[in-house]
Design an enzyme around this catalytic site. Structure first.
Site, PDB file in Angstrom:
ATOM      1  N   CYS A 113       0.815  -1.226   0.000  1.00  0.00           N
ATOM      2  CA  CYS A 113       0.000   0.000   0.000  1.00  0.00           C
ATOM      3  C   CYS A 113       0.846   1.273   0.000  1.00  0.00           C
ATOM      4  CB  CYS A 113      -0.951   0.002   1.185  1.00  0.00           C
ATOM      5  SG  CYS A 113      -2.125  -1.357   1.119  1.00  0.00           S
ATOM      6  N   HIS A 251      -3.271   7.598   2.107  1.00  0.00           N
ATOM      7  CA  HIS A 251      -3.654   6.267   1.642  1.00  0.00           C
ATOM      8  C   HIS A 251      -5.011   5.929   2.254  1.00  0.00           C
ATOM      9  CE1 HIS A 251      -3.828   2.090   0.793  1.00  0.00           C
ATOM     10  NE2 HIS A 251      -3.605   1.710   2.045  1.00  0.00           N
ATOM     11  N   ASN A 281      -9.964  -0.008  -0.306  1.00  0.00           N
ATOM     12  CA  ASN A 281      -8.503   0.123  -0.245  1.00  0.00           C
ATOM     13  C   ASN A 281      -7.924  -0.417  -1.565  1.00  0.00           C
ATOM     14  OD1 ASN A 281      -5.773  -0.145   0.220  1.00  0.00           O
ATOM     15  ND2 ASN A 281      -5.981  -1.044   2.252  1.00  0.00           N
TER      16      ASN A 281
HETATM   17  O1  UT7 Z   1      -3.664  -0.675   3.567  1.00  0.00           O
HETATM   18  C1  UT7 Z   1      -2.842  -1.499   4.321  1.00  0.00           C
HETATM   19  C2  UT7 Z   1      -3.030  -1.267   5.731  1.00  0.00           C
HETATM   20  N1  UT7 Z   1      -4.248  -1.892   6.188  1.00  0.00           N
HETATM   21  C3  UT7 Z   1      -4.934  -1.294   7.113  1.00  0.00           C
HETATM   22  O2  UT7 Z   1      -4.611  -0.201   7.486  1.00  0.00           O
HETATM   23  C4  UT7 Z   1      -6.084  -2.032   7.758  1.00  0.00           C
HETATM   24  C5  UT7 Z   1      -6.026  -1.785   9.230  1.00  0.00           C
HETATM   25  N2  UT7 Z   1      -7.065  -2.448   9.973  1.00  0.00           N
HETATM   26  C6  UT7 Z   1      -8.369  -2.066   9.926  1.00  0.00           C
HETATM   27  O3  UT7 Z   1      -8.730  -1.195   9.168  1.00  0.00           O
HETATM   28  C7  UT7 Z   1      -9.331  -2.723  10.872  1.00  0.00           C
HETATM   29  O4  UT7 Z   1      -8.619  -3.420  11.872  1.00  0.00           O
HETATM   30  C8  UT7 Z   1     -10.330  -3.683  10.184  1.00  0.00           C
HETATM   31  C9  UT7 Z   1     -11.319  -2.895   9.363  1.00  0.00           C
HETATM   32  C10 UT7 Z   1      -9.589  -4.673   9.323  1.00  0.00           C
HETATM   33  C11 UT7 Z   1     -11.135  -4.456  11.241  1.00  0.00           C
HETATM   34  O5  UT7 Z   1     -11.799  -3.548  12.102  1.00  0.00           O
HETATM   35  P1  UT7 Z   1     -11.672  -3.729  13.692  1.00  0.00           P
HETATM   36  O6  UT7 Z   1     -12.522  -2.698  14.299  1.00  0.00           O
HETATM   37  O7  UT7 Z   1     -10.205  -3.736  14.027  1.00  0.00           O
HETATM   38  O8  UT7 Z   1     -12.342  -5.146  13.905  1.00  0.00           O
HETATM   39  P2  UT7 Z   1     -11.688  -6.472  14.514  1.00  0.00           P
HETATM   40  O9  UT7 Z   1     -10.712  -7.081  13.588  1.00  0.00           O
HETATM   41  O10 UT7 Z   1     -11.259  -6.163  15.916  1.00  0.00           O
HETATM   42  O11 UT7 Z   1     -12.966  -7.413  14.577  1.00  0.00           O
HETATM   43  C12 UT7 Z   1     -14.105  -7.105  15.409  1.00  0.00           C
HETATM   44  C13 UT7 Z   1     -15.162  -8.160  15.191  1.00  0.00           C
HETATM   45  C14 UT7 Z   1     -14.616  -9.585  15.267  1.00  0.00           C
HETATM   46  O12 UT7 Z   1     -15.568 -10.383  15.911  1.00  0.00           O
HETATM   47  P3  UT7 Z   1     -15.389 -10.779  17.479  1.00  0.00           P
HETATM   48  O13 UT7 Z   1     -14.077 -11.501  17.548  1.00  0.00           O
HETATM   49  O14 UT7 Z   1     -15.361  -9.460  18.209  1.00  0.00           O
HETATM   50  O15 UT7 Z   1     -16.589 -11.619  17.745  1.00  0.00           O
HETATM   51  C15 UT7 Z   1     -14.509 -10.004  13.811  1.00  0.00           C
HETATM   52  O16 UT7 Z   1     -14.625 -11.398  13.650  1.00  0.00           O
HETATM   53  O17 UT7 Z   1     -15.721  -8.023  13.879  1.00  0.00           O
HETATM   54  C16 UT7 Z   1     -15.693  -9.297  13.214  1.00  0.00           C
HETATM   55  N3  UT7 Z   1     -15.554  -9.056  11.786  1.00  0.00           N
HETATM   56  C17 UT7 Z   1     -16.604  -8.846  10.971  1.00  0.00           C
HETATM   57  N4  UT7 Z   1     -17.929  -8.793  11.208  1.00  0.00           N
HETATM   58  C18 UT7 Z   1     -18.727  -8.558  10.159  1.00  0.00           C
HETATM   59  C19 UT7 Z   1     -14.403  -8.992  11.051  1.00  0.00           C
HETATM   60  N5  UT7 Z   1     -14.711  -8.750   9.778  1.00  0.00           N
HETATM   61  C20 UT7 Z   1     -16.054  -8.655   9.698  1.00  0.00           C
HETATM   62  C21 UT7 Z   1     -16.939  -8.398   8.647  1.00  0.00           C
HETATM   63  N6  UT7 Z   1     -18.267  -8.353   8.927  1.00  0.00           N
HETATM   64  N7  UT7 Z   1     -16.533  -8.174   7.381  1.00  0.00           N
END
Ligand code: UT7
Length: 324
Positions: A113, A251, A281
């Site tokens: 990225c 980004h 993204n």
């Molecule tokens: O460009 C390269 C760099 N990349 C980035 O900068 C990405 C950085 N990370 C992020 O943007 C975020 O961490 C994400 C958008 C990927 C995830 O958001 P989050 O608020 O950090 O969520 P999380 O990973 O902590 O997940 C929270 C919950 C989990 O469930 P439990 O364990 O709390 O029951 C996940 O399983 O959300 C669940 N989850 C989803 N639920 C519905 C993860 N993906 C999804 C989904 N739909 N698509």
């Protein structure tokens, strides 16, 4: 003083846009979750037979037209991508062929990225050192091809697209001139985090292409701090304050990251270009795509002080400060 000045910009998005609702029919997710956690509403997906090179060529042609230049005036093509048409040759050479250029050089840069920031920094070095005059810098990706479409934690985040700049070597008299061009570039990486965001395949390991894997929360944790610190270093090196910046073009990974970063270093949120909602993204393509949208919205004018940044797998990150 010799500077790399932006003389043209072009963007290209594949025709097909996929909404969150369409993805919710494929994996266990909701429009509400995706919008709330990321800001993403839709993303563009390349058609069958539409490759990274095709996206790159379309954006490059648009950038040349915008610059009012002929392809033969280009003496270097640098293409940032993590989704090349093939392992080799560099996708940049496909762009070179399509543009009918047989002189100069063309190569790819791979920093995920952060690729466009790495490519711009490389182009700047070639121009400032006099090794190149007119450089096409392209970010082009088809991440849809390396996504695991059964993994809801990643497949909802990414999209395809391309953007290109024409950077031209220009003699600038700082005392009298309007001071256009790239002022400061800063690149960083820290390989201790290479397993936080990676593709689980490759020619030398599995002999396959593999799929994108990410520990999203871990990446998120580092993103705001890393990006804010490299932005602050960039501003300090240029001797300018955050309030001097006219436009911040980050980004586009997650709206929470880019707003958090702007707040952390004291940039007015009204100056932030946000396209993640419409593009998702798009990795190395996200910064030039966001620049293109800023132009379309009449938010970016000649002479504006613009701060670009990105962070991605590796981790890699960096920032570029330029006067448009
Ligand atoms: O460009 C390269 C760099 N990349 C980035 O900068 C990405 C950085 N990370 C992020 O943007 C975020 O961490 C994400 C958008 C990927 C995830 O958001 P989050 O608020 O950090 O969520 P999380 O990973 O902590 O997940 C929270 C919950 C989990 O469930 P439990 O364990 O709390 O029951 C996940 O399983 O959300 C669940 N989850 C989803 N639920 C519905 C993860 N993906 C999804 C989904 N739909 N698509």
């Amino acid at each position: 003083m010799r500077r790399a000045v932006v003389e043209g910009l072009g963007i290209y998005l594949p025709k097909r846009a996929v909404t969150n609702a369409e993805l919710a029919a494929m994996v266990d997710t909701t429009d509400e979750w995706i919008v709330e956690r990321t800001g993403i509403k839709k993303r563009h997906i390349a058609a069958d037979g539409e490759f990274t090179s095709h996206l790159a060529i379309n954006s490059a042609k648009a950038a040349l037209a915008d610059a009012g230049m002929e392809a033969r005036e280009i003496d270097l093509i640098i293409l940032a991508t993590s989704t090349p048409d093939n392992t080799f040759p560099a996708t940049a050479t496909a762009v070179q062929e399509a543009l009918g250029i047989t002189h100069g050089a063309a190569f790819d840069v791979q920093a995920v990225c952060s690729g466009f920031i790495y490519a711009m920094t490389t182009a700047n070095s070639f121009i400032v050192s006099g090794q190149a005059n007119n450089v096409l810098v392209i970010g082009a990706e088809t991440f849809s091809r390396i996504l695991d479409w059964k993994d809801r934690t990643t497949c909802v985040l990414f999209g395809d697209g391309a953007g290109a700049l024409v950077l031209c070597g220009t003699e600038v008299d700082e005392a009298n001139d309007d001071n256009r061009g790239i002022h400061v570039c800063r690149l960083r990486s820290d390989g201790r985090y290479k397993d936080k965001l990676y593709v689980d395949g490759g020619p030398s390991t599995t002999k396959t292409v593999g799929h994108l894997r990410m520990e999203g929360r871990e990446v998120f944790k580092h993103a705001v701090n890393n990006i804010a610190s490299v932005m602050q270093e960039t501003l300090d090196e240029a001797g300018v304050k955050p309030t001097d910046v006219d436009l911040f073009v980050p980004h586009q990974a997650n709206v929470r990251i880019l707003e958090g970063t702007a707040r952390k270093i004291g940039l007015d949120l009204e100056k932030v270009v946000i396209t993640v909602g419409e593009h998702g993204n798009t990795s190395a393509a996200s910064v030039p795509l966001a620049l293109g949208v800023a132009i379309e919205q009449h938010r970016l004018r000649k002479g504006d002080l613009v701060l670009l940044e990105a962070m991605g797998g590796g981790f890699t990150w960096g920032a570029v400060l330029l006067r448009w």
